[in-house]
Design a protein around this motif. Structure first.
Motif, PDB file in Angstrom:
ATOM      1  N   ALA A 156      13.562   2.541  67.819  1.00  0.00           N
ATOM      2  CA  ALA A 156      14.282   2.344  69.079  1.00  0.00           C
ATOM      3  C   ALA A 156      15.463   1.415  68.850  1.00  0.00           C
ATOM      4  O   ALA A 156      15.360   0.440  68.103  1.00  0.00           O
ATOM      5  CB  ALA A 156      13.350   1.756  70.138  1.00  0.00           C
ATOM      6  N   GLN A 158      17.646  -0.842  71.125  1.00  0.00           N
ATOM      7  CA  GLN A 158      17.751  -1.404  72.465  1.00  0.00           C
ATOM      8  C   GLN A 158      19.123  -2.036  72.674  1.00  0.00           C
ATOM      9  O   GLN A 158      19.646  -2.709  71.788  1.00  0.00           O
ATOM     10  CB  GLN A 158      16.649  -2.452  72.692  1.00  0.00           C
ATOM     11  CG  GLN A 158      15.251  -1.862  72.633  1.00  0.00           C
ATOM     12  CD  GLN A 158      14.177  -2.897  72.931  1.00  0.00           C
ATOM     13  OE1 GLN A 158      14.460  -4.077  73.103  1.00  0.00           O
ATOM     14  NE2 GLN A 158      12.937  -2.459  72.974  1.00  0.00           N
ATOM     15  N   GLN A 172      20.063   2.757  75.727  1.00  0.00           N
ATOM     16  CA  GLN A 172      18.740   2.735  75.105  1.00  0.00           C
ATOM     17  C   GLN A 172      18.511   4.042  74.347  1.00  0.00           C
ATOM     18  O   GLN A 172      18.490   5.120  74.948  1.00  0.00           O
ATOM     19  CB  GLN A 172      17.640   2.572  76.167  1.00  0.00           C
ATOM     20  CG  GLN A 172      17.847   1.376  77.097  1.00  0.00           C
ATOM     21  CD  GLN A 172      17.792   0.058  76.363  1.00  0.00           C
ATOM     22  OE1 GLN A 172      18.834  -0.529  76.032  1.00  0.00           O
ATOM     23  NE2 GLN A 172      16.594  -0.421  76.116  1.00  0.00           N
ATOM     24  N   LYS A 174      16.073   6.160  71.353  1.00  0.00           N
ATOM     25  CA  LYS A 174      14.760   6.141  70.705  1.00  0.00           C
ATOM     26  C   LYS A 174      14.516   7.455  69.985  1.00  0.00           C
ATOM     27  O   LYS A 174      14.795   8.540  70.505  1.00  0.00           O
ATOM     28  CB  LYS A 174      13.649   5.905  71.741  1.00  0.00           C
ATOM     29  CG  LYS A 174      12.265   5.714  71.140  1.00  0.00           C
ATOM     30  CD  LYS A 174      11.256   5.367  72.216  1.00  0.00           C
ATOM     31  CE  LYS A 174       9.872   5.115  71.630  1.00  0.00           C
ATOM     32  NZ  LYS A 174       8.887   4.781  72.690  1.00  0.00           N
ATOM     33  N   GLU A 190      14.873   9.376  73.795  1.00  0.00           N
ATOM     34  CA  GLU A 190      15.643   8.631  74.792  1.00  0.00           C
ATOM     35  C   GLU A 190      17.098   8.690  74.366  1.00  0.00           C
ATOM     36  O   GLU A 190      17.453   8.191  73.295  1.00  0.00           O
ATOM     37  CB  GLU A 190      15.171   7.181  74.911  1.00  0.00           C
ATOM     38  CG  GLU A 190      13.786   7.029  75.530  1.00  0.00           C
ATOM     39  CD  GLU A 190      13.417   5.574  75.767  1.00  0.00           C
ATOM     40  OE1 GLU A 190      14.342   4.731  75.897  1.00  0.00           O
ATOM     41  OE2 GLU A 190      12.206   5.271  75.803  1.00  0.00           O
ATOM     42  N   GLY A 192      20.020   7.565  75.900  1.00  0.00           N
ATOM     43  CA  GLY A 192      20.992   6.535  76.210  1.00  0.00           C
ATOM     44  C   GLY A 192      22.102   6.986  77.140  1.00  0.00           C
ATOM     45  O   GLY A 192      21.985   7.995  77.868  1.00  0.00           O
ATOM     46  N   SER A 197      20.490  14.358  72.826  1.00  0.00           N
ATOM     47  CA  SER A 197      19.259  15.088  72.530  1.00  0.00           C
ATOM     48  C   SER A 197      19.445  15.783  71.189  1.00  0.00           C
ATOM     49  O   SER A 197      20.565  15.946  70.707  1.00  0.00           O
ATOM     50  CB  SER A 197      18.945  16.112  73.624  1.00  0.00           C
ATOM     51  OG  SER A 197      19.992  17.066  73.737  1.00  0.00           O
TER      52      SER A 197
END
Length: 248
Positions: A156, A158, A172, A174, A190, A192, A197
């Motif tokens: 991840a 962050q 964000q 992940k 995730e 962001g 994707s």
């Protein structure tokens, strides 16, 4: 006679215990360095039971100091295992590392915080400035073959942001990471601020593949769209496709 044998057995057990707890750690770390050519463990003190290293280097990347503690309960599973703590301002965390009776090395329950700048720039030919933190959480890593199906975990990022050579807020991010014997496949779960994707793959031969779709929202900056137009393919639905491969 039985009493004598008990005393002999107790003496042997006591000797073995003292041998294990006082066996110099440098002997063990030397064997690890022979098995893992990219690893250097320096300024070693203590024993194989409990000890520390002043500096650990992996692939020329300084990971700082390390402390380890023997985990006796793992012996019940036929493993020799240690709890390991890494202590460096840019990469701090903990993991369990060990070896099976068949000589297979492994790592599990890895939890590590990294500052992305030093990792990215260690491998990138172009200097990059970033912000945020990487969090690695791996259930298991096959040390003998990190690409095997045993390797699985998450990465991840962050509060991800790129400051240079472009300025871009990523939010964000992940990845779910899984080995499949031919590659480490990271699936974006995730996406962001850019609505990412797709997949990121690290191949056995040192190559990489990117297959990523971006869906920037209305808040994306003009600089972001300029960068996407230079490095991605605009799709008919307004999304951007990044499909690249290469070698590190």
């Amino acid at each position: 006679m039985q009493r004598a044998w008990r005393l002999i057995a107790l003496g042997v057990a006591a000797y073995l215990l003292i041998l294990v707890t006082t066996f110099p750690a440098a002997r063990l770390t030397g064997m690890l360095e022979q098995r893992l050519s990219d690893l250097s463990i320096l300024a070693v003190s203590g024993s194989v039971f409990s000890g520390k290293a002043g500096r650990v280097v992996w692939q020329d990347l300084d990971l700082g100091s390390m402390h380890w503690q023997f985990s006796p309960l793992a012996l019940l599973l036929g493993r020799v295992e240690y709890s390991v703590e890494l202590m460096h301002p840019a990469n701090a965390g903990q993991l369990a590392a060990g070896m099976t009776l068949f000589g297979n090395a492994y790592v599990h329950d890895l939890e590590l915080k990294l500052l992305p700048d030093r990792i990215i720039n260690h491998y990138s030919p172009v200097e990059v400035q970033t912000g945020g933190e990487w969090w690695l959480d791996f259930e298991e890593i096959d040390v003998n073959d990190v690409f095997s199906g045993s390797t699985s975990g998450t990465i991840a990022w962050q509060d991800a942001v790129i400051l240079a050579p472009v300025n871009m807020v990523l939010g964000q991010l992940k990845l779910d990471v899984q080995g499949n014997n031919a590659a480490l496949l990271g699936e974006i779960v995730e996406g962001g601020a850019l609505g990412a994707s797709g997949n990121v793959s690290l191949l056995v031969d040192g190559g990489y593949q990117l297959d990523i779709t971006l869906q920037p929202g209305p808040d994306a900056t003009a600089e972001t769209f300029d960068m996407l137009e230079d490095g991605a393919l605009l799709q008919s639905n307004g999304n951007y496709l990044i499909r690249q491969s290469g070698q590190f």
